[in-house]
Scaffold this motif. Structure first.
Motif, short mmCIF file in Angstrom:
data_model
loop_
_atom_site.label_atom_id
_atom_site.label_comp_id
_atom_site.label_asym_id
_atom_site.label_seq_id
_atom_site.Cartn_x
_atom_site.Cartn_y
_atom_site.Cartn_z
N UNK A 330 1.07 -1.24 -0.02
CA UNK A 330 0.08 -0.04 -0.09
C UNK A 330 0.85 1.32 -0.10
N UNK A 331 2.10 1.53 0.91
CA UNK A 331 2.63 2.42 0.95
C UNK A 331 3.49 2.53 -0.46
N UNK A 332 4.05 1.61 -0.84
CA UNK A 332 4.93 1.51 -2.10
C UNK A 332 3.92 2.08 -3.49
N UNK A 369 -6.73 -4.85 3.23
CA UNK A 369 -5.89 -4.34 4.00
C UNK A 369 -5.63 -2.87 3.78
N UNK A 370 -5.64 -2.50 2.83
CA UNK A 370 -5.01 -1.16 2.43
C UNK A 370 -5.90 -0.05 3.22
N UNK A 371 -5.41 1.04 3.53
CA UNK A 371 -6.18 2.17 4.04
C UNK A 371 -7.11 2.73 3.16
N UNK A 372 -8.30 2.98 3.62
CA UNK A 372 -9.38 3.87 2.84
C UNK A 372 -9.89 4.94 3.47
N UNK A 373 -9.93 6.09 2.68
CA UNK A 373 -10.24 7.29 3.00
C UNK A 373 -9.32 7.72 4.41
N UNK A 374 -8.29 7.41 4.44
CA UNK A 374 -7.25 7.82 5.44
C UNK A 374 -7.46 6.78 6.68
N UNK A 375 -8.03 5.62 6.78
CA UNK A 375 -8.06 5.11 7.88
C UNK A 375 -8.08 3.44 7.69
N UNK A 377 -8.72 -0.38 7.82
CA UNK A 377 -10.00 -1.33 7.86
C UNK A 377 -10.42 -1.61 9.48
N UNK A 378 -11.28 -1.68 9.97
CA UNK A 378 -11.60 -1.80 11.41
C UNK A 378 -11.01 -3.06 11.73
N UNK A 379 -11.03 -4.04 10.96
CA UNK A 379 -10.55 -5.43 11.21
C UNK A 379 -9.08 -5.37 11.67
N UNK A 380 -8.16 -4.31 11.10
CA UNK A 380 -6.84 -4.15 11.53
C UNK A 380 -6.58 -3.11 12.65
N UNK A 381 -7.70 -2.80 13.42
CA UNK A 381 -7.50 -1.84 14.30
C UNK A 381 -6.53 -2.71 15.62
N UNK A 382 -5.65 -1.84 15.99
CA UNK A 382 -4.88 -2.64 17.20
C UNK A 382 -5.73 -2.71 18.58
N UNK A 383 -5.56 -3.49 19.50
CA UNK A 383 -6.36 -3.42 20.54
C UNK A 383 -6.43 -2.22 21.68
N UNK A 384 -5.29 -1.49 21.47
CA UNK A 384 -5.14 -0.48 22.49
C UNK A 384 -4.30 0.56 22.06
N UNK A 416 1.09 6.08 3.72
CA UNK A 416 -0.26 5.68 3.81
C UNK A 416 -0.78 4.99 5.29
N UNK A 417 0.18 3.75 5.41
CA UNK A 417 -0.22 2.97 6.49
C UNK A 417 -0.06 3.76 7.99
N UNK A 418 1.17 4.25 8.22
CA UNK A 418 1.38 5.18 9.67
C UNK A 418 0.32 6.25 9.61
N UNK A 419 0.17 6.96 8.51
CA UNK A 419 -0.96 8.04 8.51
C UNK A 419 -2.40 7.59 9.07
N UNK A 420 -2.78 6.36 8.36
CA UNK A 420 -4.22 5.82 8.73
C UNK A 420 -4.21 5.46 10.24
N UNK A 421 -2.99 5.47 11.02
CA UNK A 421 -3.15 5.06 12.53
C UNK A 421 -3.34 6.48 13.25
N UNK A 422 -3.15 7.51 12.55
CA UNK A 422 -3.07 8.86 13.53
C UNK A 422 -4.24 9.40 13.95
N UNK A 423 -5.47 8.81 12.94
CA UNK A 423 -6.69 9.22 13.33
C UNK A 423 -7.19 8.51 14.80
N UNK A 424 -7.02 7.29 14.75
CA UNK A 424 -7.28 6.36 16.09
C UNK A 424 -6.70 6.89 16.91
#
Length: 444
Positions: A330-332, A369-375, A377-384, A416-424
């Protein structure tokens, strides 16, 4: 019901063996043979060994090369392996030495989520304040620092900044981080990123070596020594934070002979900054891998960390290795799809295949698994929050590693991946992020 896990069993056995005081005294061939006797063979024909750096290696069936790569998480696969003796020679770089098993690898967390502790920030602030009176005529900026700092800033401030960025595992900082705000008065322009995150490129050892070398060649060796001492003081100030510790300890080891005036760096500096860098690298702890000396191996370690940061997916039926390869894709795809050709050879055959098919097949399931709309997928959200900060740090470090390996410029607004985690992470400052369920894309 108990199920045998070949990977756990061999890892435990090798750790016990290497921890024995007699291990270091064994001749190198004997140590290599001991590792060869504990090699695993998998049903798919692959072979695995637990070796140097207390990490796993997978043999490429096509050419026999061993690749540093995180082991599979599937319990059935791990139970189906068997121990075999490898008859080919186990190369020295795969064999544990002892110190590589006991070194503290620190934390992969980014600086988004957990702030730098107040005590550490104040130590750095004291160092910065002490340098405010320096004149740029006495300590001129060099290299990339001329683009970061205003022209009236002296190089001791750059030495502190460069050391911080070099020591940080993944220099993605919360936009409100105090450690960064204290440098605001010195900067030539705003830092890359936005109001939430500063996506900072890692400083190179070349940048730090150039500050030292310039002063030596200008006829001011004592000023050069003061800059090196300031780098050491900065590394010492931040090493209590595990996100800095691994690199900070390495830098302290490299600079110690120079500061004790038993190294020949003064003479070496007259041969250029690269000669200084090489002198410093020659003193790095042998069990520490740095992007400055081994960008390919460092990329492999970063990918290994990324897989481990995704380990929370395994109990839910996802393959962390496959997801890591998909997120790399996704990042590449977003920033440098052509760079993949220079990355493939550093991946084991399975990850290489996954990366290739995900990049080339728009309908591949792992693109889910790729980020969509800057986030994500919920299935990939870390637990904490800690898990999210670790995944953000590992993802950003992996991005920096492949950029360094391929000569790609680091994107100003993050990957893309790291940025998608920021919102959370930023959402959780005030209230829990919305939960969600999801399904995990399968490998095949």
């Amino acid at each position: 019901m108990w199920q045998w896990d070949g990977f756990d069993a061999i890892e435990s056995d090798v750790r016990t063996m290497v921890a024995d005081p007699r291990w270091a005294a064994l001749p190198a061939p004997a140590r290599a043979q001991a590792i060869a006797l504990r090699t695993l063979s998998a049903p798919d024909g692959g072979r695995w060994l637990f070796g140097a750096h207390a990490r796993w290696y997978r043999q490429d069936p096509a050419d026999g090369r061993w690749h540093l790569t995180a082991p599979p998480a599937d319990r059935g696969f791990r139970a189906a392996v068997r121990v075999v003796q490898v008859t080919s020679v186990i190369l020295p770089h795969l064999v544990p030495t002892g110190p590589d098993f006991t070194t503290d690898r620190g934390s992969v967390q980014g600086f988004v989520g957990p702030d730098v502790p107040y005590e550490i920030t104040e130590r750095v602030r004291d160092l910065v304040i002490a340098q405010r009176g320096r004149r740029p005529e006495d300590f001129p900026l060099t290299g990339s620092f001329t683009e970061i700092f205003a022209k009236e800033v002296a190089s001791p401030v750059a030495a502190i900044w460069g050391t911080l960025m070099w020591c940080a595992y993944a220099p993605a900082f919360d936009g409100n981080e105090v450690l960064l705000s204290m440098f605001g008065e010195f900067l030539a322009r705003p830092l890359p990123g936005d109001e939430w995150v500063r996506w900072l490129p890692a400083a190179s050892l070349d940048d730090l070596a150039a500050l030292y070398g310039e002063r030596v060649r200008a006829g001011h060796p004592e000023a050069a020594l003061r800059l090196a001492a300031l780098m050491a003081d900065t590394a010492g100030a931040v090493r209590d934070d595990p996100r800095f510790r691994h690199r900070a300890d390495a830098l302290l080891t490299m600079l110690d002979p120079l500061l004790r005036r038993i190294a020949q760096d003064h003479s070496v500096a007259h041969h250029g900054d690269d000669a200084v860098r090489q002198a410093w690298l020659s003193r790095r702890p042998p069990h520490v891998t740095l992007p400055d000396s081994s960008p390919g191996e460092y990329f492999q370690h970063a990918m290994y960390d990324l897989v481990q940061a995704l380990a929370f997916l395994a109990p839910k039926g996802a393959d962390p290795r496959a997801v890591a390869a998909s997120l790399l894709a996704a990042d590449l795809a977003a920033f440098a799809p052509g760079a993949a050709d220079r990355i493939y050879s550093w991946l084991d055959s399975e990850l290489r295949h996954i990366l290739h098919v995900v990049l080339t097949d728009p309908s591949h399931p792992l693109r889910g698994c790729w980020p969509r709309s800057g986030a994500l997928p919920s299935a990939l959200h870390p637990p904490d929050r800690a898990g999210a900060a670790a995944l953000l740090g590992a993802a950003y470090a992996t991005g920096l590693a492949w950029c360094r390996l391929t000569g790609t410029a680091v994107p100003d607004r993050g990957f893309a991946t790291a940025s998608a985690l920021v919102h959370r992470l930023t959402h959780e400052r005030d209230d829990p992020a919305p939960g969600g369920s999801g399904t995990y894309p399968r490998h095949f």
